[in-house]
Design a protein around this motif. Structure first.
Motif, short mmCIF file in Angstrom:
data_model
loop_
_atom_site.label_atom_id
_atom_site.label_comp_id
_atom_site.label_asym_id
_atom_site.label_seq_id
_atom_site.Cartn_x
_atom_site.Cartn_y
_atom_site.Cartn_z
N ALA A 63 30.06 -29.21 23.27
CA ALA A 63 29.60 -27.95 23.85
C ALA A 63 28.64 -27.22 22.92
O ALA A 63 27.60 -26.70 23.35
N MET A 64 28.96 -27.17 21.64
CA MET A 64 28.16 -26.38 20.72
C MET A 64 26.83 -27.04 20.41
O MET A 64 25.81 -26.37 20.25
N VAL A 65 26.82 -28.37 20.33
CA VAL A 65 25.55 -29.08 20.17
C VAL A 65 24.68 -28.88 21.41
O VAL A 65 23.46 -28.69 21.30
N ALA A 66 25.30 -28.89 22.58
CA ALA A 66 24.55 -28.65 23.82
C ALA A 66 23.93 -27.26 23.83
O ALA A 66 22.80 -27.08 24.31
N VAL A 67 24.64 -26.27 23.30
CA VAL A 67 24.08 -24.92 23.21
C VAL A 67 22.82 -24.94 22.35
O VAL A 67 21.81 -24.32 22.69
N GLY A 68 22.87 -25.66 21.24
CA GLY A 68 21.70 -25.74 20.37
C GLY A 68 20.51 -26.40 21.04
O GLY A 68 19.37 -25.93 20.92
N ILE A 69 20.77 -27.49 21.76
CA ILE A 69 19.68 -28.17 22.47
C ILE A 69 19.11 -27.27 23.56
O ILE A 69 17.89 -27.19 23.74
N PHE A 70 19.98 -26.59 24.28
CA PHE A 70 19.57 -25.67 25.33
C PHE A 70 18.66 -24.58 24.76
O PHE A 70 17.60 -24.27 25.31
N ALA A 71 19.06 -24.03 23.61
CA ALA A 71 18.26 -22.99 22.97
C ALA A 71 16.89 -23.52 22.57
O ALA A 71 15.86 -22.84 22.73
N GLY A 75 13.15 -22.29 23.75
CA GLY A 75 12.17 -21.89 22.74
C GLY A 75 12.09 -20.38 22.57
O GLY A 75 12.83 -19.60 23.17
N GLY A 76 11.14 -19.95 21.74
CA GLY A 76 10.94 -18.52 21.51
C GLY A 76 12.17 -17.85 20.93
O GLY A 76 12.89 -18.42 20.10
N ARG A 77 12.45 -16.64 21.40
CA ARG A 77 13.60 -15.88 20.90
C ARG A 77 14.92 -16.55 21.23
O ARG A 77 15.94 -16.31 20.56
N ALA A 78 14.93 -17.40 22.26
CA ALA A 78 16.17 -18.05 22.67
C ALA A 78 16.74 -18.95 21.58
O ALA A 78 17.95 -19.18 21.54
N ILE A 79 15.89 -19.45 20.69
CA ILE A 79 16.36 -20.36 19.65
C ILE A 79 17.43 -19.70 18.79
O ILE A 79 18.38 -20.35 18.35
N TRP A 80 17.29 -18.39 18.54
CA TRP A 80 18.33 -17.71 17.76
C TRP A 80 19.24 -16.85 18.63
O TRP A 80 20.43 -16.69 18.34
N LEU A 179 18.42 -31.65 16.42
CA LEU A 179 18.31 -32.87 17.21
C LEU A 179 17.16 -32.76 18.20
O LEU A 179 16.34 -33.68 18.35
N ALA A 180 17.10 -31.62 18.91
CA ALA A 180 16.04 -31.42 19.89
C ALA A 180 14.66 -31.43 19.25
O ALA A 180 13.72 -32.04 19.77
N LEU A 181 14.54 -30.77 18.11
CA LEU A 181 13.25 -30.72 17.42
C LEU A 181 12.87 -32.09 16.87
O LEU A 181 11.70 -32.48 16.87
N SER A 182 13.87 -32.85 16.41
CA SER A 182 13.60 -34.21 15.90
C SER A 182 13.13 -35.13 17.01
O SER A 182 12.24 -35.95 16.81
N ILE A 183 13.73 -34.98 18.18
CA ILE A 183 13.29 -35.77 19.33
C ILE A 183 11.83 -35.46 19.65
O ILE A 183 11.04 -36.35 19.95
N GLY A 184 11.49 -34.17 19.55
CA GLY A 184 10.11 -33.77 19.82
C GLY A 184 9.13 -34.39 18.84
O GLY A 184 8.03 -34.80 19.22
N LYS A 185 9.53 -34.48 17.58
CA LYS A 185 8.64 -35.09 16.59
C LYS A 185 8.55 -36.60 16.77
O LYS A 185 7.53 -37.21 16.49
N LEU A 186 9.64 -37.20 17.23
CA LEU A 186 9.66 -38.65 17.42
C LEU A 186 8.69 -39.08 18.50
O LEU A 186 7.95 -40.05 18.36
N SER A 187 8.69 -38.33 19.60
CA SER A 187 7.79 -38.66 20.70
C SER A 187 7.56 -37.41 21.54
O SER A 187 8.38 -37.08 22.39
N GLU A 188 6.48 -36.71 21.28
CA GLU A 188 6.22 -35.44 21.95
C GLU A 188 6.14 -35.61 23.46
O GLU A 188 6.64 -34.77 24.22
N ALA A 189 5.53 -36.71 23.93
CA ALA A 189 5.37 -36.92 25.36
C ALA A 189 6.71 -37.16 26.04
O ALA A 189 6.94 -36.72 27.17
N ARG A 190 7.61 -37.87 25.36
CA ARG A 190 8.89 -38.22 25.98
C ARG A 190 10.01 -37.27 25.60
O ARG A 190 11.14 -37.43 26.04
N ALA A 191 9.73 -36.31 24.73
CA ALA A 191 10.77 -35.43 24.20
C ALA A 191 11.61 -34.75 25.29
O ALA A 191 12.85 -34.75 25.21
N PRO A 192 10.99 -34.16 26.33
CA PRO A 192 11.82 -33.50 27.35
C PRO A 192 12.79 -34.46 28.03
O PRO A 192 13.96 -34.12 28.25
#
Length: 214
Positions: A63-71, A75-80, A179-192
Motif C-alpha cells: 500500500a505504501m509503495v503504491a502511494v509513492g508511485i501514485f504521487a 507529479g508537482g506538489r502531489a509528490i510531497w 521506483l517510479a522515477l527510476s522507471i522513467g529514466k529506464l525508458s521514458e516512452a514506456r514509463a507510464p
C-alpha cells in the motif's frame, strides 16, 4: 530488411514482464505468512519496533509503495503532499489504536487499500485534483495507522513507537517515488505503462490478501 529486433530494444518490456511475474509470484508466496503485519509480531516497543512493524508486513509495504508511485504519477506538489497526507492521517489512526478507540473493519480496509491504490496506479490517470488524491490516501491511512497503534503494548513509549512507524512509512513512500522515477529514466516512452503494470501487480496481490481478510 532484417526483422530482427535488437536485444536492447527487447530488454525493457521483457524485463518488466519478468519483474511483474516475479513480484506477483513472490507476493502470493508471502501472503500466508505476511498478509497482515499486526498479529504475531512479538514485542513492539520503542522506535525500532515501530519502524519494523510496517516493513515486515506485505500489506503495508504494498500500500505504501503504491502511494509513492501514485504521487510520482501525479507529479508537482502531489509528490510531497500525497505522502504527507498519508503519514498525517496514519498518525491519527495510530492515536485511535493506541487509545483503544475502535475502528470498524480495519483488516478489510487495509486489504481494500492495496486493491484501490494499486488499481489507481494501474489506471495511470494524472488529472486527479490534489485534494481528492490526498483524501483518498488519507482515508486508507487511518486503517493502517490504527493497526499499528493497536499493536503497541501498554508499557511502550507511544511517541517513540509512533515515530518509528511514521519513519518507516515515509521511507516506503520514498521507495515508491524512487521506483517510479527510476522507471522513467529506464525508458521514458514506456514509463507510464511500466508504472501501470506495477500497479496492476499490486492490485492483484491485494486481491490475494483480501481473500484472507474476509
Amino acid at each position: 530488411m532484417s526483422n530482427v529486433v535488437s536485444p536492447a530494444r527487447r530488454s525493457v518490456p521483457g524485463l518488466a514482464r519478468h519483474a511483474a511475474r516475479a513480484v506477483l509470484a513472490g507476493g502470493f508466496a508471502l501472503v500466508p505468512a505476511l498478509a497482515f503485519a499486526h498479529p504475531g509480531h512479538g514485542p513492539a516497543v520503542g522506535f525500532a519496533h515501530g519502524f519494523l512493524h510496517p516493513v515486515s508486513g506485505l500489506d503495508h509495504v504494498l500500500a505504501m509503495v503504491a502511494v509513492g508511485i501514485f504521487a510520482a504519477q501525479l507529479g508537482g506538489r502531489a509528490i510531497w503532499a500525497v505522502p504527507a497526507s498519508f503519514v498525517a492521517l496514519m498518525a491519527a489512526g495510530g492515536f485511535l489504536g493506541m487509545s483503544g478507540i475502535g475502528l470498524p473493519l480495519v483488516e478489510l480496509g487495509i486489504a481494500l487499500s492495496i486493491i484501490v491504490l494499486g488499481g489507481t496506479v494501474a489506471l495511470g490517470r494524472k488529472d486527479w485534483p490534489l485534494g481528492a488524491a490526498m483524501a483518498l490516501v488519507g482515508f486508507f491511512a487511518l486503517f493502517h495507522g490504527h493497526a499499528h497503534g493497536a499493536e503497541m503494548p501498554v508499557d511502550a513509549s507511544g511517541l517513540e513507537y509512533a515515530a518509528g512507524f511514521m519513519a518507516a512509512t515515509a521511507a516506503l513512500h520514498a521507495a515508491g517515488i524512487g521506483l517510479a522515477l527510476s522507471i522513467g529514466k529506464l525508458s521514458e516512452a514506456r514509463a507510464p505503462r511500466l508504472a501501470q503494470a506495477v500497479g496492476a501487480v499490486v492490485a492483484v496481490a491485494g486481491l490475494g490478501i483480501l481473500s484472507g481478510a474476509i
